[in-house]
Design a protein around this motif. Sequence first.
Motif, short mmCIF file in Angstrom:
data_model
loop_
_atom_site.label_atom_id
_atom_site.label_comp_id
_atom_site.label_asym_id
_atom_site.label_seq_id
_atom_site.Cartn_x
_atom_site.Cartn_y
_atom_site.Cartn_z
N ILE A 177 1.05 -1.97 0.20
CA ILE A 177 0.06 0.30 -0.45
C ILE A 177 1.05 1.27 -0.09
CG2 ILE A 177 -1.74 1.07 1.49
CD1 ILE A 177 -2.56 -1.53 2.49
N LEU A 178 0.78 1.87 -1.00
CA LEU A 178 1.58 3.52 -1.03
C LEU A 178 -0.02 4.49 0.01
CD1 LEU A 178 3.93 5.15 -1.53
CD2 LEU A 178 2.56 5.23 -3.58
N LEU A 179 0.78 5.19 0.82
CA LEU A 179 0.35 6.32 1.67
C LEU A 179 0.34 7.33 0.69
CD1 LEU A 179 -1.92 7.28 3.55
CD2 LEU A 179 -1.02 6.97 5.29
N ILE A 180 -0.09 8.57 -0.12
CA ILE A 180 0.30 10.01 -0.10
C ILE A 180 -0.24 11.02 0.29
CG2 ILE A 180 0.23 11.43 -2.51
CD1 ILE A 180 0.15 8.42 -3.91
N LEU A 181 0.41 11.51 1.34
CA LEU A 181 -0.28 12.64 1.81
C LEU A 181 0.26 14.23 1.47
CD1 LEU A 181 0.64 10.99 5.01
CD2 LEU A 181 -1.59 10.63 3.47
N ASP A 182 -0.30 15.51 1.79
CA ASP A 182 -0.09 15.97 1.35
C ASP A 182 0.21 17.17 2.67
OD1 ASP A 182 -0.25 19.23 0.79
OD2 ASP A 182 -1.88 19.38 -0.54
N GLU A 183 1.46 17.28 2.67
CA GLU A 183 1.86 17.58 4.02
C GLU A 183 1.25 18.98 4.45
OE1 GLU A 183 6.13 18.08 3.54
OE2 GLU A 183 6.78 16.11 2.75
N ASP A 184 0.91 19.50 3.75
CA ASP A 184 -0.45 21.00 4.21
C ASP A 184 -1.48 20.89 3.98
OD1 ASP A 184 2.36 22.71 3.76
OD2 ASP A 184 2.04 22.68 1.90
N HIS A 185 -1.79 19.21 4.09
CA HIS A 185 -3.32 19.73 4.60
C HIS A 185 -3.45 18.40 6.12
CE1 HIS A 185 -7.43 17.70 3.26
NE2 HIS A 185 -7.80 19.45 2.46
N GLU A 186 -4.60 19.60 6.67
CA GLU A 186 -4.30 19.03 7.71
C GLU A 186 -5.23 17.78 8.01
OE1 GLU A 186 -7.63 21.78 9.63
OE2 GLU A 186 -9.03 21.38 7.92
N PHE A 187 -4.66 17.26 8.78
CA PHE A 187 -4.97 15.60 9.18
C PHE A 187 -4.70 14.80 8.53
CE2 PHE A 187 -8.33 17.97 11.59
CZ PHE A 187 -7.28 18.48 13.35
N SER A 188 -3.77 14.71 7.30
CA SER A 188 -2.87 14.00 6.45
C SER A 188 -2.69 12.56 7.13
CB SER A 188 -2.93 14.68 5.65
OG SER A 188 -3.42 15.49 4.58
N ALA A 189 -1.75 12.86 8.28
CA ALA A 189 -1.38 11.95 8.79
C ALA A 189 -1.99 10.96 9.19
CB ALA A 189 -0.26 12.95 9.78
N ASN A 190 -3.04 11.03 9.54
CA ASN A 190 -4.08 10.07 10.61
C ASN A 190 -4.00 9.29 10.18
OD1 ASN A 190 -5.39 9.94 13.49
ND2 ASN A 190 -7.15 10.68 12.18
N LEU A 191 -4.75 8.83 8.30
CA LEU A 191 -4.47 8.26 7.88
C LEU A 191 -3.40 6.79 7.75
CD1 LEU A 191 -5.23 9.30 3.96
CD2 LEU A 191 -6.82 8.23 5.73
N SER A 192 -2.21 6.78 8.16
CA SER A 192 -1.82 5.92 9.20
C SER A 192 -2.00 5.47 10.15
CB SER A 192 -0.14 6.76 8.87
OG SER A 192 -0.31 7.79 10.00
N GLU A 193 -2.81 6.19 10.98
CA GLU A 193 -3.59 5.76 12.47
C GLU A 193 -4.31 4.82 11.97
OE1 GLU A 193 -2.81 5.93 16.51
OE2 GLU A 193 -0.69 5.98 14.18
N VAL A 194 -5.32 5.22 10.64
CA VAL A 194 -5.95 4.42 10.56
C VAL A 194 -6.09 2.96 10.08
CG1 VAL A 194 -8.23 4.03 8.70
CG2 VAL A 194 -7.80 6.51 10.10
N LEU A 195 -4.96 3.24 9.41
CA LEU A 195 -4.21 1.87 8.60
C LEU A 195 -3.77 0.99 9.81
CD1 LEU A 195 -2.24 3.52 5.54
CD2 LEU A 195 -4.23 1.82 5.19
N ARG A 196 -3.44 1.61 10.50
CA ARG A 196 -1.73 0.41 11.56
C ARG A 196 -3.82 0.49 12.51
NH1 ARG A 196 1.33 4.95 12.41
NH2 ARG A 196 3.24 4.91 11.53
N SER A 197 -4.15 1.26 12.62
CA SER A 197 -5.65 0.15 13.80
C SER A 197 -6.03 -1.00 12.93
CB SER A 197 -6.56 1.46 14.60
OG SER A 197 -5.64 2.78 14.69
N GLU A 198 -6.30 -0.79 12.14
CA GLU A 198 -7.08 -1.65 11.24
C GLU A 198 -6.30 -3.23 10.93
OE1 GLU A 198 -10.34 -2.40 10.08
OE2 GLU A 198 -9.92 -0.55 12.17
N GLY A 199 -4.73 -2.61 11.78
CA GLY A 199 -4.17 -4.23 11.11
C GLY A 199 -3.36 -3.77 10.01
N LEU A 200 -3.34 -2.96 8.81
CA LEU A 200 -2.91 -3.16 7.48
C LEU A 200 -1.59 -2.66 7.26
CD1 LEU A 200 -5.69 -2.12 5.79
CD2 LEU A 200 -5.10 -4.35 5.73
N ASN A 201 -0.37 -3.66 8.32
CA ASN A 201 0.50 -2.77 8.34
C ASN A 201 1.78 -2.95 7.31
OD1 ASN A 201 -0.47 -1.90 11.19
ND2 ASN A 201 1.32 -3.01 12.27
N THR A 202 0.49 -2.51 5.98
CA THR A 202 1.79 -3.03 5.53
C THR A 202 1.66 -1.85 3.78
OG1 THR A 202 2.09 -4.29 2.78
CG2 THR A 202 -0.50 -4.35 4.40
#
Length: 608
Positions: free
Chosen positions: A37-62
């Motif tokens: 999985i490729l997680l593409i984030l806009d560094e200047d957009h609020e809360f983008s980084a939280n998608l990484s927490e969503v993936l980890r919480s769902e066990g998608l550590n790939t």
Amino acid sequence: MASVRDKETTNESTDLSTWSFFVPDKTPISEGPGGSILLILDEDHEFSANLSEVLRSEGLNTFETISIDDVSPAILKSHELAILGAGTVAAEKEDMIAHWVENERGNLVAMSPTGRIADLAGVTHLGPGPRDGYVQVDTAQAPGLGIVAEPIQFHGDSVILGLEQGTRAIAWLRETENDPGGPPAITLKSGNDDRGSVAAYSFNLAKSTALTRQGNPDWVGQERDGIAPIRSNDLFFGSKGKDYLDLSKAHIPQADEQMRLFSNLIGYMNQDNGPMPKFWYFPKFAKAVLVMASDDHGTPNGTAKTFERLNELSPEGCSVEHWECFRATSWLYSNSGLGSEAAKTYTDRGFDIGAHVTTGCTDWNARSLMLAFSQSLGEFRTRYPELPPQTGNRMHCIAWSDWSSQATAERSWGMRMDMNYYYWPGDWVRGRAGFMTGSGIPMRFSDPEGRLINVYQQETHLVDEVFASNPRAVERLLARATGPEGFYGAFGTHYDFSNEFDVELMDIAIRNSIPMVSAKQLLEWVDARNASSFTNTDWNGGKLSFELDVDPGTHGMLKTMIPTGSADGSLTGIRSRGEDIDFMVETVKGVEYAVFDAASGSFEATYK
């Protein structure tokens, strides 16, 4: 991915930084371990980084995390599925992503897409949609199978999407719960032999998850329930029935259900690349956990009595690290009746003891908050010099004066499990056991700009002021976690020895075979689970191969899940190191999985 949104900072408005024990994390929090999985984030957009927490919480550590500025054809080609966070995408990057979808059969999930990305998704923008509304999921077919059927809340803005031919809605927006219809909330344009599938969200899932969990940022600093001091529940407490949390939905982990639909969607879209492995939430496939935590205000023998009872109820010969013994946390005043030698003995047995930090039940600012920590922790260390560093916190009176500053302060003192989100007061809750934050899963806080803070929010769901002498409500909460609803969770507790709620919780947990653990044990588990990952995943000729890198801190309790169905048939077996692996079959949110012990090494699953 290096980004200012991944950096942690101490509170710059105070000059007490000399008291800080803060050590920066070695890598940005949002950075993934790598994978398909490729997680593409806009560094200047609020809360983008939280998608990484969503993936980890769902066990998608790939997943691998990159900035939208770093997207290239080579990086896209090396991944099967990309998740594009909300934000601006330059025309050059849109062209790269479009080529990958249309010619490399790449699969894409896009948050609030515009321009060519919207064209790829088969949607058109028709104007602004509802704010802080509801999502109605299509639960009659995948990927919505198993998700809660009634409308659930989202927070933040949305847009109205029109569907082009070949695109279907898998969920719809509702302005109110009883709205008879609405535009699509989530859409899917399926791929074919030439191109990949594209899903589009009409709202920002990353921001919605953070706001649902942490409350309304527009209500920061407001005393809304009329009971001083300002607490976390004031971020949810409305007026004239207009709460940020729809209390008729309190029994549903609304943020978690949104994340589980997201997880189902990813697996469903990526079927042609093989079944996607993931990790289970808790040790040994536990579906519910009680996080036992007391606030000891100097009660004689309160902590000792509870610890002793937990010890007596634990199975003979039990292992603390394997969650077989019943354990708990106690945050206590330095004048507690617990002596220093007894405290050391209890911590040696696996109990968790720390200071009950206090502001004197008053609202705080940056300076007074740091003074409260330094004074409370200093007094505690003087009284209990041999105890290990404190890793969790629940403030006396649950004083919570803004959106996230206390989490930042906790991080500076080495505390990374916060239990200050407190489901209360009783006349608001009215005995309804549930989820104020919409979640039973520990996840990191976000600051108001959407930057992740390396402190986990663990709600205190079961409060003695509300649920003492109401065991039916507690058992209903646990039954929905372990039963067909699948409302899984780690459920935080509070008791202060003013009643028998701790005893009631123990009886209920034992009767229902629910683990009882300390906040420290939960922190260590979540860290170890998040540090585990899948690598070198490959799908070829009905065989799914992958490698597991499992953190030792999981103590052999981590469970791997792989779907039993695939485009090439059903699962017939799993092998590792030349031997067949035993597995059990479980249906989780409408998807049937093979569940087996996670251990570092290579695995191969065969489908026919």
